[in-house]
Design a protein around this motif. Structure first.
Motif, PDB file in Angstrom:
ATOM      1  N   PHE A 116       7.521  -1.516   0.544  1.00 38.81           N
ATOM      2  CA  PHE A 116       7.244  -0.349   1.389  1.00 38.81           C
ATOM      3  C   PHE A 116       8.222   0.772   1.088  1.00 38.81           C
ATOM      4  N   THR A 117       9.499   0.446   0.871  1.00 38.30           N
ATOM      5  CA  THR A 117      10.491   1.480   0.575  1.00 38.30           C
ATOM      6  C   THR A 117      10.184   2.176  -0.745  1.00 38.30           C
ATOM      7  N   LEU A 118       9.804   1.372  -1.757  1.00 37.63           N
ATOM      8  CA  LEU A 118       9.485   1.963  -3.052  1.00 37.63           C
ATOM      9  C   LEU A 118       8.246   2.852  -2.967  1.00 37.63           C
ATOM     10  N   VAL A 119       7.222   2.362  -2.262  1.00 36.27           N
ATOM     11  CA  VAL A 119       5.998   3.160  -2.128  1.00 36.27           C
ATOM     12  C   VAL A 119       6.279   4.452  -1.369  1.00 36.27           C
ATOM     13  N   PHE A 120       7.062   4.342  -0.297  1.00 40.50           N
ATOM     14  CA  PHE A 120       7.389   5.534   0.489  1.00 40.50           C
ATOM     15  C   PHE A 120       8.195   6.530  -0.340  1.00 40.50           C
ATOM     16  N   ALA A 121       9.185   6.026  -1.101  1.00 39.51           N
ATOM     17  CA  ALA A 121       9.999   6.927  -1.925  1.00 39.51           C
ATOM     18  C   ALA A 121       9.154   7.581  -3.010  1.00 39.51           C
ATOM     19  N   PHE A 122       8.263   6.791  -3.635  1.00 38.28           N
ATOM     20  CA  PHE A 122       7.411   7.355  -4.683  1.00 38.28           C
ATOM     21  C   PHE A 122       6.435   8.376  -4.100  1.00 38.28           C
TER      22      PHE A 122
END
Length: 300
Positions: A116-122
């Motif tokens: 979720f953190t990676l998707v949100f950052a991307f």
């Protein structure tokens, strides 16, 4: 026979009385009681020392609680049992909280949180790129138009109706500039239409192009009308045969210019659209000359 004085009692041998304090170590007491030795390793006196020793020990025992051998063993077993129960309860708590299932759930939650953190950052990064790219809108400027030929003659349409037929050739020049610093734009356009009132006199299709970053290009497009039936809709052209230099013809040039930028491959795309409308007045004596469009066009 020997006699003693009347006032003098017979002499007696007195035995000194010793008071032995029981040591704190109950094991020493146990050894002294069982083996028949005193706490200090000397044999016990059956007549005096033993009685005093036991008397003092009993007195001390009455004031200080002691545990016998079996009782101490039972106490120790109770302590060991309680300790085993505490350890067993701790093991159960560990199994409940930190067992394989719990560790698996923790790893799953951590992976989901990381994903979720990676998707949100991307996503945030893509939105930032998209927002920045919106500020680099292409600059479209219509330079000029040249009406190269204009000819009206009698004829008939496809159904055989007699009417005036118009033939028109013109060229439109457009300056297209891409101010973006990090992406290329791909440009397409709807047909350029040259009309009088609601009647379309000529049209032309601009070629597709890709404009690199921070570059500009002049696009030339042919706008042609071939044997267009007028049906009496252009009164200004009635006298064209007799006095072509005195023709005054209001025209409108309209088209839509579309630009598409691939900022981050196919993931981030930015679209720009310009609806161009130019108002032109053609004079017969300007045939073949450039008509300035820079001040006569608007984007709506």
């Amino acid at each position: 026979m020997m006699t003693w004085p009347a006032g003098s009692p017979p002499s007696q041998t007195t035995t000194p009385v010793y008071t032995v304090q029981s040591p704190q170590n109950t094991d020493v007491e146990k050894i002294s009681t069982v083996s028949g030795f005193s706490p200090y390793g000397s044999p016990m006196n059956r007549q005096g020392h033993v009685s005093h020793y036991h008397h003092d020990s009993a007195a001390e025992s009455s004031s200080t609680p002691r545990f016998s051998g079996p009782l101490r063993n039972e106490y120790r077993s109770v302590q060991v049992h309680d300790l085993d129960r505490i350890i067993h309860e701790d093991d159960e708590d560990y199994d409940e909280t930190d067992g394989p299932n719990e560790m698996r759930r923790r790893k799953t939650r951590f992976c989901l949180w990381l994903l979720f953190t990676l998707v949100f950052a991307f996503t945030l990064f893509c939105l930032s790129l998209w927002g920045v790219s919106k500020s680099f809108s292409p600059i479209v400027t219509l330079k000029d138009m040249v009406l190269e030929s204009l000819n009206v003659q009698s004829g008939s349409d496809q159904s055989g109706v007699l009417t005036d037929m118009l033939t028109l050739n013109s060229t439109v020049r457009i300056l297209y500039k891409n101010p973006a610093t990090f992406f290329t734009v791909h440009v397409t356009s709807s047909p350029l239409q040259l009309s009088h009132s609601q009647l379309i006199l000529a049209s032309g299709q601009m070629e597709k192009l890709s404009q690199r970053r921070q570059s500009e290009k002049i696009i030339e497009t042919k706008v042609i009308g071939d044997q267009v039936p007028l049906y009496g809709g252009v009164p200004a052209l009635y006298g064209q045969r007799a006095k072509p230099d005195q023709v005054v013809l209001p025209l409108n040039l309209t088209f839509t210019l579309r630009s598409r930028a691939y900022v981050l491959g196919r993931l981030v795309k930015t679209k720009f659209q310009s609806n161009i409308r130019c108002s032109i007045t053609f004079y017969g004596d300007t045939l073949g000359k450039r008509l300035d469009l820079s001040k006569n066009c608007s984007d709506h």
